[in-house]
Design a protein around this motif. Sequence first.
Motif, PDB file in Angstrom:
ATOM      1  N   ASN A 177       0.818  -1.206   0.000  1.00 19.41           N
ATOM      2  CA  ASN A 177       0.000   0.000   0.000  1.00 19.41           C
ATOM      3  C   ASN A 177       0.855   1.260   0.000  1.00 19.41           C
ATOM      4  O   ASN A 177       1.955   1.275   0.544  1.00 19.41           O
ATOM      5  CB  ASN A 177      -0.927   0.006   1.215  1.00 19.41           C
ATOM      6  CG  ASN A 177      -1.981  -1.079   1.136  1.00 19.41           C
ATOM      7  OD1 ASN A 177      -2.274  -1.596   0.059  1.00 19.41           O
ATOM      8  ND2 ASN A 177      -2.558  -1.441   2.264  1.00 19.41           N
ATOM      9  N   ASP A 178       0.333   2.315  -0.596  1.00 13.18           N
ATOM     10  CA  ASP A 178       0.977   3.630  -0.570  1.00 13.18           C
ATOM     11  C   ASP A 178      -0.114   4.696  -0.507  1.00 13.18           C
ATOM     12  O   ASP A 178      -1.299   4.366  -0.356  1.00 13.18           O
ATOM     13  CB  ASP A 178       1.903   3.820  -1.772  1.00 13.18           C
ATOM     14  CG  ASP A 178       1.188   3.581  -3.104  1.00 13.18           C
ATOM     15  OD1 ASP A 178      -0.016   3.915  -3.196  1.00 13.18           O
ATOM     16  OD2 ASP A 178       1.816   3.070  -4.049  1.00 13.18           O
ATOM     17  N   SER A 179       0.260   5.953  -0.638  1.00 19.63           N
ATOM     18  CA  SER A 179      -0.715   7.036  -0.482  1.00 19.63           C
ATOM     19  C   SER A 179      -1.813   6.997  -1.539  1.00 19.63           C
ATOM     20  O   SER A 179      -2.926   7.482  -1.305  1.00 19.63           O
ATOM     21  CB  SER A 179       0.005   8.390  -0.528  1.00 19.63           C
ATOM     22  OG  SER A 179       0.715   8.533  -1.750  1.00 19.63           O
ATOM     23  N   TYR A 180      -1.517   6.411  -2.690  1.00 15.91           N
ATOM     24  CA  TYR A 180      -2.529   6.312  -3.748  1.00 15.91           C
ATOM     25  C   TYR A 180      -3.776   5.568  -3.276  1.00 15.91           C
ATOM     26  O   TYR A 180      -4.908   5.957  -3.583  1.00 15.91           O
ATOM     27  CB  TYR A 180      -1.933   5.597  -4.966  1.00 15.91           C
ATOM     28  CG  TYR A 180      -2.966   5.123  -5.961  1.00 15.91           C
ATOM     29  CD1 TYR A 180      -3.531   5.999  -6.885  1.00 15.91           C
ATOM     30  CD2 TYR A 180      -3.403   3.798  -5.963  1.00 15.91           C
ATOM     31  CE1 TYR A 180      -4.492   5.568  -7.791  1.00 15.91           C
ATOM     32  CE2 TYR A 180      -4.346   3.352  -6.869  1.00 15.91           C
ATOM     33  CZ  TYR A 180      -4.888   4.235  -7.780  1.00 15.91           C
ATOM     34  OH  TYR A 180      -5.852   3.796  -8.662  1.00 15.91           O
ATOM     35  N   PHE A 181      -3.563   4.499  -2.526  1.00 14.86           N
ATOM     36  CA  PHE A 181      -4.689   3.648  -2.142  1.00 14.86           C
ATOM     37  C   PHE A 181      -5.649   4.343  -1.183  1.00 14.86           C
ATOM     38  O   PHE A 181      -6.846   4.047  -1.181  1.00 14.86           O
ATOM     39  CB  PHE A 181      -4.178   2.328  -1.545  1.00 14.86           C
ATOM     40  CG  PHE A 181      -3.546   1.432  -2.563  1.00 14.86           C
ATOM     41  CD1 PHE A 181      -4.315   0.683  -3.429  1.00 14.86           C
ATOM     42  CD2 PHE A 181      -2.168   1.365  -2.681  1.00 14.86           C
ATOM     43  CE1 PHE A 181      -3.739  -0.135  -4.386  1.00 14.86           C
ATOM     44  CE2 PHE A 181      -1.575   0.559  -3.626  1.00 14.86           C
ATOM     45  CZ  PHE A 181      -2.352  -0.194  -4.488  1.00 14.86           C
ATOM     46  N   ASP A 182      -5.162   5.264  -0.372  1.00 14.90           N
ATOM     47  CA  ASP A 182      -6.063   6.005   0.520  1.00 14.90           C
ATOM     48  C   ASP A 182      -7.096   6.782  -0.280  1.00 14.90           C
ATOM     49  O   ASP A 182      -8.304   6.701  -0.017  1.00 14.90           O
ATOM     50  CB  ASP A 182      -5.255   6.962   1.410  1.00 14.90           C
ATOM     51  CG  ASP A 182      -4.386   6.227   2.410  1.00 14.90           C
ATOM     52  OD1 ASP A 182      -4.738   5.091   2.763  1.00 14.90           O
ATOM     53  OD2 ASP A 182      -3.363   6.791   2.826  1.00 14.90           O
ATOM     54  N   SER A 183      -6.635   7.531  -1.257  1.00 16.03           N
ATOM     55  CA  SER A 183      -7.570   8.316  -2.069  1.00 16.03           C
ATOM     56  C   SER A 183      -8.420   7.405  -2.962  1.00 16.03           C
ATOM     57  O   SER A 183      -9.605   7.686  -3.192  1.00 16.03           O
ATOM     58  CB  SER A 183      -6.804   9.329  -2.931  1.00 16.03           C
ATOM     59  OG  SER A 183      -5.869   8.672  -3.775  1.00 16.03           O
ATOM     60  N   TYR A 184      -7.822   6.323  -3.443  1.00 17.92           N
ATOM     61  CA  TYR A 184      -8.571   5.404  -4.299  1.00 17.92           C
ATOM     62  C   TYR A 184      -9.743   4.775  -3.555  1.00 17.92           C
ATOM     63  O   TYR A 184     -10.874   4.736  -4.061  1.00 17.92           O
ATOM     64  CB  TYR A 184      -7.647   4.314  -4.833  1.00 17.92           C
ATOM     65  CG  TYR A 184      -8.348   3.361  -5.772  1.00 17.92           C
ATOM     66  CD1 TYR A 184      -8.561   3.688  -7.102  1.00 17.92           C
ATOM     67  CD2 TYR A 184      -8.823   2.130  -5.317  1.00 17.92           C
ATOM     68  CE1 TYR A 184      -9.215   2.819  -7.966  1.00 17.92           C
ATOM     69  CE2 TYR A 184      -9.476   1.259  -6.172  1.00 17.92           C
ATOM     70  CZ  TYR A 184      -9.666   1.607  -7.501  1.00 17.92           C
ATOM     71  OH  TYR A 184     -10.340   0.745  -8.342  1.00 17.92           O
ATOM     72  N   LEU A 185      -9.508   4.301  -2.344  1.00 21.95           N
ATOM     73  CA  LEU A 185     -10.567   3.648  -1.569  1.00 21.95           C
ATOM     74  C   LEU A 185     -11.635   4.654  -1.150  1.00 21.95           C
ATOM     75  O   LEU A 185     -12.824   4.326  -1.092  1.00 21.95           O
ATOM     76  CB  LEU A 185      -9.974   2.946  -0.353  1.00 21.95           C
ATOM     77  CG  LEU A 185      -9.032   1.775  -0.673  1.00 21.95           C
ATOM     78  CD1 LEU A 185      -8.480   1.164   0.601  1.00 21.95           C
ATOM     79  CD2 LEU A 185      -9.734   0.716  -1.508  1.00 21.95           C
ATOM     80  N   ASN A 186     -11.237   5.877  -0.876  1.00 16.94           N
ATOM     81  CA  ASN A 186     -12.227   6.927  -0.575  1.00 16.94           C
ATOM     82  C   ASN A 186     -13.131   7.158  -1.776  1.00 16.94           C
ATOM     83  O   ASN A 186     -14.343   7.342  -1.632  1.00 16.94           O
ATOM     84  CB  ASN A 186     -11.523   8.227  -0.189  1.00 16.94           C
ATOM     85  CG  ASN A 186     -10.944   8.171   1.207  1.00 16.94           C
ATOM     86  OD1 ASN A 186     -11.405   7.409   2.060  1.00 16.94           O
ATOM     87  ND2 ASN A 186      -9.921   8.976   1.467  1.00 16.94           N
ATOM     88  N   SER A 187     -12.556   7.155  -2.966  1.00 11.91           N
ATOM     89  CA  SER A 187     -13.364   7.356  -4.174  1.00 11.91           C
ATOM     90  C   SER A 187     -14.315   6.185  -4.398  1.00 11.91           C
ATOM     91  O   SER A 187     -15.452   6.375  -4.849  1.00 11.91           O
ATOM     92  CB  SER A 187     -12.461   7.553  -5.394  1.00 11.91           C
ATOM     93  OG  SER A 187     -11.735   6.373  -5.709  1.00 11.91           O
ATOM     94  N   LEU A 188     -13.879   4.958  -4.078  1.00  8.59           N
ATOM     95  CA  LEU A 188     -14.788   3.804  -4.188  1.00  8.59           C
ATOM     96  C   LEU A 188     -15.976   3.956  -3.247  1.00  8.59           C
ATOM     97  O   LEU A 188     -17.114   3.635  -3.609  1.00  8.59           O
ATOM     98  CB  LEU A 188     -14.039   2.508  -3.867  1.00  8.59           C
ATOM     99  CG  LEU A 188     -13.133   1.902  -4.928  1.00  8.59           C
ATOM    100  CD1 LEU A 188     -12.604   0.550  -4.454  1.00  8.59           C
ATOM    101  CD2 LEU A 188     -13.851   1.738  -6.255  1.00  8.59           C
ATOM    102  N   SER A 189     -15.732   4.420  -2.042  1.00  7.22           N
ATOM    103  CA  SER A 189     -16.817   4.614  -1.068  1.00  7.22           C
ATOM    104  C   SER A 189     -17.818   5.633  -1.576  1.00  7.22           C
ATOM    105  O   SER A 189     -19.038   5.474  -1.410  1.00  7.22           O
ATOM    106  CB  SER A 189     -16.236   5.069   0.277  1.00  7.22           C
ATOM    107  OG  SER A 189     -15.395   4.071   0.821  1.00  7.22           O
TER     108      SER A 189
END
Length: 277
Positions: free
Chosen positions: A124-136
């Motif tokens: 995991n890196d910082s990309y996944f934080d924003s990516y998962l927020n967008s999925l939500s």
Amino acid sequence: MAIENIPESYMKNQESIPDLFVYDFKMTEDIIKTKVNLNRHIFSFLQTGKKQVHFADTSVLVDNSQSLLLKKGNCLWSELLDTEETYYCKLFFFSEKRLKEFIQKHIKENQEHKEAISYFVIENDSYFDSYLNSLSTIMDAPVGFMDTLLTVKFEELLLYLINKYGVKFENYLLSLITEEKSPLKKVVEKNVYTSLTLEEIAFLCNMSLSTFKRHFIKEFEVSPGRWFRDKRLLKAKELILREGLKSSEVYFDLGYNNLSNFSSAFKNKFGVNPSEI
């Protein structure tokens, strides 16, 4: 211990599985070695807790510093609380159809397909934080629009991982494609337009009816009743429109035992009687 069919057990409508499906899994106590029949490839984005997955030939354990891409199939998985009171994992299921579309668009297949190992570990890196927020955020969208957005997000994720891991990840995606038809699929496709019942076709596959239905949904992603009905009615429409045949000339060869049942099914499917087209 009962076998859990996933993602069906997470869905309200279990008759067909969407090509792309996101599910937030949460629990407040450890779950040890659940028998899982995984009917889709899946990204597992662990947010809190630990996850261990056992396959026939290997196993993997991750915490929330890593994510997993898991190959569909049978496995045992354990979901464990860590320091938090709640285990939380966001799951992103995808069909082989969508994967093939992506590969055709973005990957040059210049090597032989190799048998896939059961998982790919993602750091995991910082990309996944924003990516998962967008999925939500997407999950609050209307159903039709949500599918369009998930298609874009699925492509975005794979492109990012190809950029992150290069040919190694491309090769893993290629290895997930299964070209060989299963024995069940071969038998089913040879009997699409016969008058055999589902029970008789199941017998030809050396399965009980219940086992056949379960494997059929896993293979075709829709119930056998709906699949056979749609295939036969589409063929009937083609014969009537293109070859000028009458419904009385086609119904029996397409698996219907009487003209009345055929006409009723045809009207339910297309909104008109066979004679009206």
